[in-house]
Design a protein around this motif. Structure first.
Motif, PDB file in Angstrom:
ATOM      1  N   LYS A  66       0.826  -1.197   0.000  1.00 34.59           N
ATOM      2  CA  LYS A  66       0.000   0.000   0.000  1.00 34.59           C
ATOM      3  C   LYS A  66       0.868   1.259   0.000  1.00 34.59           C
ATOM      4  O   LYS A  66       1.902   1.299   0.666  1.00 34.59           O
ATOM      5  CB  LYS A  66      -0.902   0.022   1.239  1.00 34.59           C
ATOM      6  CG  LYS A  66      -2.084  -0.924   1.163  1.00 34.59           C
ATOM      7  CD  LYS A  66      -2.995  -0.690   2.373  1.00 34.59           C
ATOM      8  CE  LYS A  66      -4.209  -1.589   2.298  1.00 34.59           C
ATOM      9  NZ  LYS A  66      -5.109  -1.354   3.444  1.00 34.59           N
ATOM     10  N   GLU A 104     -15.653   2.675   4.928  1.00 35.70           N
ATOM     11  CA  GLU A 104     -15.033   3.999   4.790  1.00 35.70           C
ATOM     12  C   GLU A 104     -15.640   4.780   3.637  1.00 35.70           C
ATOM     13  O   GLU A 104     -15.650   5.999   3.625  1.00 35.70           O
ATOM     14  CB  GLU A 104     -13.519   3.866   4.582  1.00 35.70           C
ATOM     15  CG  GLU A 104     -13.082   3.309   3.245  1.00 35.70           C
ATOM     16  CD  GLU A 104     -13.126   1.791   3.198  1.00 35.70           C
ATOM     17  OE1 GLU A 104     -12.731   1.219   2.180  1.00 35.70           O
ATOM     18  OE2 GLU A 104     -13.563   1.176   4.199  1.00 35.70           O
ATOM     19  N   LYS A 129     -11.075   4.064  -4.494  1.00 31.97           N
ATOM     20  CA  LYS A 129     -11.088   3.261  -3.268  1.00 31.97           C
ATOM     21  C   LYS A 129      -9.893   3.603  -2.383  1.00 31.97           C
ATOM     22  O   LYS A 129     -10.012   3.726  -1.154  1.00 31.97           O
ATOM     23  CB  LYS A 129     -11.072   1.771  -3.611  1.00 31.97           C
ATOM     24  CG  LYS A 129     -12.340   1.271  -4.292  1.00 31.97           C
ATOM     25  CD  LYS A 129     -12.207  -0.205  -4.634  1.00 31.97           C
ATOM     26  CE  LYS A 129     -13.413  -0.713  -5.393  1.00 31.97           C
ATOM     27  NZ  LYS A 129     -13.280  -2.140  -5.745  1.00 31.97           N
ATOM     28  N   GLU A 130      -8.744   3.775  -3.010  1.00 32.78           N
ATOM     29  CA  GLU A 130      -7.520   4.083  -2.270  1.00 32.78           C
ATOM     30  C   GLU A 130      -7.640   5.460  -1.589  1.00 32.78           C
ATOM     31  O   GLU A 130      -7.258   5.633  -0.424  1.00 32.78           O
ATOM     32  CB  GLU A 130      -6.333   4.071  -3.237  1.00 32.78           C
ATOM     33  CG  GLU A 130      -4.987   4.284  -2.546  1.00 32.78           C
ATOM     34  CD  GLU A 130      -3.844   4.300  -3.544  1.00 32.78           C
ATOM     35  OE1 GLU A 130      -2.775   3.769  -3.228  1.00 32.78           O
ATOM     36  OE2 GLU A 130      -4.028   4.865  -4.659  1.00 32.78           O
ATOM     37  N   ASN A 154     -10.430   7.006  -0.682  1.00 33.39           N
ATOM     38  CA  ASN A 154     -11.405   6.921   0.400  1.00 33.39           C
ATOM     39  C   ASN A 154     -10.816   6.260   1.643  1.00 33.39           C
ATOM     40  O   ASN A 154     -11.057   6.690   2.775  1.00 33.39           O
ATOM     41  CB  ASN A 154     -12.652   6.155  -0.069  1.00 33.39           C
ATOM     42  CG  ASN A 154     -13.636   7.053  -0.781  1.00 33.39           C
ATOM     43  OD1 ASN A 154     -14.363   7.814  -0.155  1.00 33.39           O
ATOM     44  ND2 ASN A 154     -13.659   6.981  -2.101  1.00 33.39           N
ATOM     45  N   GLU A 155     -10.047   5.188   1.413  1.00 37.96           N
ATOM     46  CA  GLU A 155      -9.428   4.486   2.541  1.00 37.96           C
ATOM     47  C   GLU A 155      -8.444   5.406   3.265  1.00 37.96           C
ATOM     48  O   GLU A 155      -8.415   5.459   4.508  1.00 37.96           O
ATOM     49  CB  GLU A 155      -8.715   3.222   2.050  1.00 37.96           C
ATOM     50  CG  GLU A 155      -8.112   2.401   3.196  1.00 37.96           C
ATOM     51  CD  GLU A 155      -7.365   1.179   2.693  1.00 37.96           C
ATOM     52  OE1 GLU A 155      -6.998   0.336   3.535  1.00 37.96           O
ATOM     53  OE2 GLU A 155      -7.133   1.071   1.465  1.00 37.96           O
ATOM     54  N   ARG A 193     -15.554  -5.900   3.065  1.00 45.54           N
ATOM     55  CA  ARG A 193     -16.112  -4.860   2.206  1.00 45.54           C
ATOM     56  C   ARG A 193     -17.625  -4.784   2.368  1.00 45.54           C
ATOM     57  O   ARG A 193     -18.283  -5.745   2.744  1.00 45.54           O
ATOM     58  CB  ARG A 193     -15.810  -5.168   0.737  1.00 45.54           C
ATOM     59  CG  ARG A 193     -14.367  -5.391   0.450  1.00 45.54           C
ATOM     60  CD  ARG A 193     -13.597  -4.076   0.344  1.00 45.54           C
ATOM     61  NE  ARG A 193     -13.076  -3.652   1.622  1.00 45.54           N
ATOM     62  CZ  ARG A 193     -12.497  -2.480   1.827  1.00 45.54           C
ATOM     63  NH1 ARG A 193     -12.416  -1.602   0.853  1.00 45.54           N
ATOM     64  NH2 ARG A 193     -12.011  -2.166   3.002  1.00 45.54           N
ATOM     65  N   HIS A 246       0.637   1.168   8.171  1.00 41.70           N
ATOM     66  CA  HIS A 246      -0.461   0.288   7.749  1.00 41.70           C
ATOM     67  C   HIS A 246      -0.635  -0.901   8.683  1.00 41.70           C
ATOM     68  O   HIS A 246      -1.722  -1.494   8.735  1.00 41.70           O
ATOM     69  CB  HIS A 246      -0.212  -0.219   6.318  1.00 41.70           C
ATOM     70  CG  HIS A 246      -0.257   0.864   5.290  1.00 41.70           C
ATOM     71  ND1 HIS A 246      -1.367   1.626   5.052  1.00 41.70           N
ATOM     72  CD2 HIS A 246       0.698   1.306   4.412  1.00 41.70           C
ATOM     73  CE1 HIS A 246      -1.117   2.493   4.084  1.00 41.70           C
ATOM     74  NE2 HIS A 246       0.145   2.331   3.678  1.00 41.70           N
ATOM     75  N   ASP A 278     -10.461   8.207   5.133  1.00 40.94           N
ATOM     76  CA  ASP A 278     -11.215   7.661   6.258  1.00 40.94           C
ATOM     77  C   ASP A 278     -10.307   7.431   7.467  1.00 40.94           C
ATOM     78  O   ASP A 278     -10.725   7.586   8.614  1.00 40.94           O
ATOM     79  CB  ASP A 278     -11.878   6.343   5.838  1.00 40.94           C
ATOM     80  CG  ASP A 278     -12.766   5.793   6.941  1.00 40.94           C
ATOM     81  OD1 ASP A 278     -13.747   6.475   7.311  1.00 40.94           O
ATOM     82  OD2 ASP A 278     -12.464   4.696   7.450  1.00 40.94           O
ATOM     83  N   THR A 279      -9.086   7.091   7.207  1.00 39.67           N
ATOM     84  CA  THR A 279      -8.128   6.868   8.301  1.00 39.67           C
ATOM     85  C   THR A 279      -7.613   8.181   8.870  1.00 39.67           C
ATOM     86  O   THR A 279      -7.614   8.400  10.088  1.00 39.67           O
ATOM     87  CB  THR A 279      -6.944   6.014   7.810  1.00 39.67           C
ATOM     88  OG1 THR A 279      -7.426   4.744   7.346  1.00 39.67           O
ATOM     89  CG2 THR A 279      -5.921   5.800   8.915  1.00 39.67           C
TER      90      THR A 279
END
Length: 376
Positions: free
Chosen positions: A3, A88, A48-49, A51-52, A80, A71, A55-56
């Protein structure tokens, strides 16, 4: 594949504040949203990346853990959600939706604690009064059927001795949200109807409404000089609000019954009075009643013509919220004699024989003009 660093994903420095993170997320989310890139698998993965990452980093506790452990702090994370997006996605998209469309939809994010109580409806009451009541002013008692606060539960809708609990559907917010593609739709909670709380037991007398049908007697002050069609507002005398909400207002629409003698025009009064032909010719006087319960003398000038008016100053209507008073206008309608006796007829014939253009200037002059027209 490893990631990427979340700060790198959003294009921010590690010490960036919340506003910078949100601004960066907003820009990237709009750029790579699947609706703007249909069929683009790379854009979907980027979305998606993004948003993740957001969200964190937008959560203080998650961000602290990420800054310390990277991570690895979230390697045990769960699965999911529907459509391939995790939890998220919903929370992050809620933020950006409110940021972009909040003003258009009526403001930013709503706080908890339940929705405002529902105000009661305004009521209309039609009140008919006499002209005399408008002239003098009066106090009228009316009977108003409406929804009044339930005395048993004091308007809160709950059975006495019982309480309330937080609505489990909306967790006390009064609103629920549902994600539909790019949009997050917010609507009133269908369980608690927007209150954010539920009654343990509803009041048995009002069924939990906090109000019930009741006739109320009210006294209404009618000011001097009030006109037909005037509206009187009685604040907080309308329907009681739902479950303790504020009451509405009562609007009284005033109409004035037709009078058998007077007609009104603003502050002035008009009356039509028939007089004998002899009174009109010779002059005289008579009395008319007035609205102040007195009598006024009307002097008839010698040679009065049909429709002529006599003005009685200050005998009209009072002006609303003023010391001024209108006038009374008496219109004189001349009555032609009927059912004449033999002697009366003889006298009138004698008078007709003696008539000249001086005694009847208008009719004499008119017929002279006609005669000239026919001779021309």
């Amino acid at each position: 594949m490893a990631k990427r660093d979340f700060y790198e994903v959003l294009g921010c420095q590690k010490g960036a504040d919340d506003a910078a993170l949100k601004s960066a997320y907003r820009k990237l989310a709009m750029q790579f949203h699947p609706d703007r890139n249909p069929g683009n698998a790379e854009a979907e993965a980027k979305f998606k990346e993004i948003n993740e990452a957001y969200d964190t980093l937008k959560d203080g506790q998650k961000r602290a853990a990420y800054d310390r452990f990277g991570h690895a702090a979230f390697e045990q994370g769960g699965g999911r959600g529907p459509g391939g997006f995790g939890p998220e996605f919903s929370s992050s998209m809620s933020d950006i939706f409110e940021d972009i469309f909040g003003d258009f939809m009526g403001g930013g994010r709503r706080g908890g604690g339940g929705a405002a109580k529902t105000r009661g409806s305004d009521l209309r009451y039609n009140l008919e009064i006499d002209l005399e009541e408008s002239f003098e002013g009066s106090t009228v008692e009316i009977d108003v059927p409406s929804l009044a606060t339930c005395e048993t539960c004091d308007g809160n809708g709950a059975k006495p001795g019982t309480g309330t609990h937080t609505c489990r559907q909306c967790n006390g917010h009064g609103k629920v949200r549902a994600a539909q593609g790019f949009f997050t739709i917010e609507r009133t909670c269908p369980v608690c109807q927007g209150r954010g709380e539920m009654m343990d037991q509803p009041c048995t007398d009002c069924g939990g409404q906090g109000r019930r049908q009741q006739n109320r007697k009210l006294s209404v002050d009618i000011p001097m000089g009030i006109e037909d069609g005037t509206r009187i507002r009685l604040a907080n005398e309308g329907e009681a609000g739902l479950r303790g909400g504020p009451p509405g207002d009562l609007y009284i629409f005033v109409s004035i019954r037709p009078h058998n003698l007077f007609q009104r025009d603003g502050a002035d009064l008009y009356a039509r009075v028939p007089i004998a032909m002899t009174t009109a010719a010779l002059g005289g006087e008579f009395e008319v009643p007035t609205l102040d319960q007195s009598r006024a003398k009307v002097k008839v000038p010698t040679g009065t013509q049909p429709g002529q008016r006599v003005r009685l100053k200050g005998k009209g209507m009072p002006v609303l919220r003023s010391k001024d008073v209108g006038d009374l206008y008496v219109q004189l309608d001349i009555e032609t004699p009927q059912n004449l006796s033999k002697r009366q007829r003889e006298l009138l014939e004698e008078f007709a024989a003696l008539e000249t253009s001086e005694t009847s200037p208008n009719s004499g002059g008119f017929f002279d003009k006609l005669k000239k027209m026919f001779e021309a």
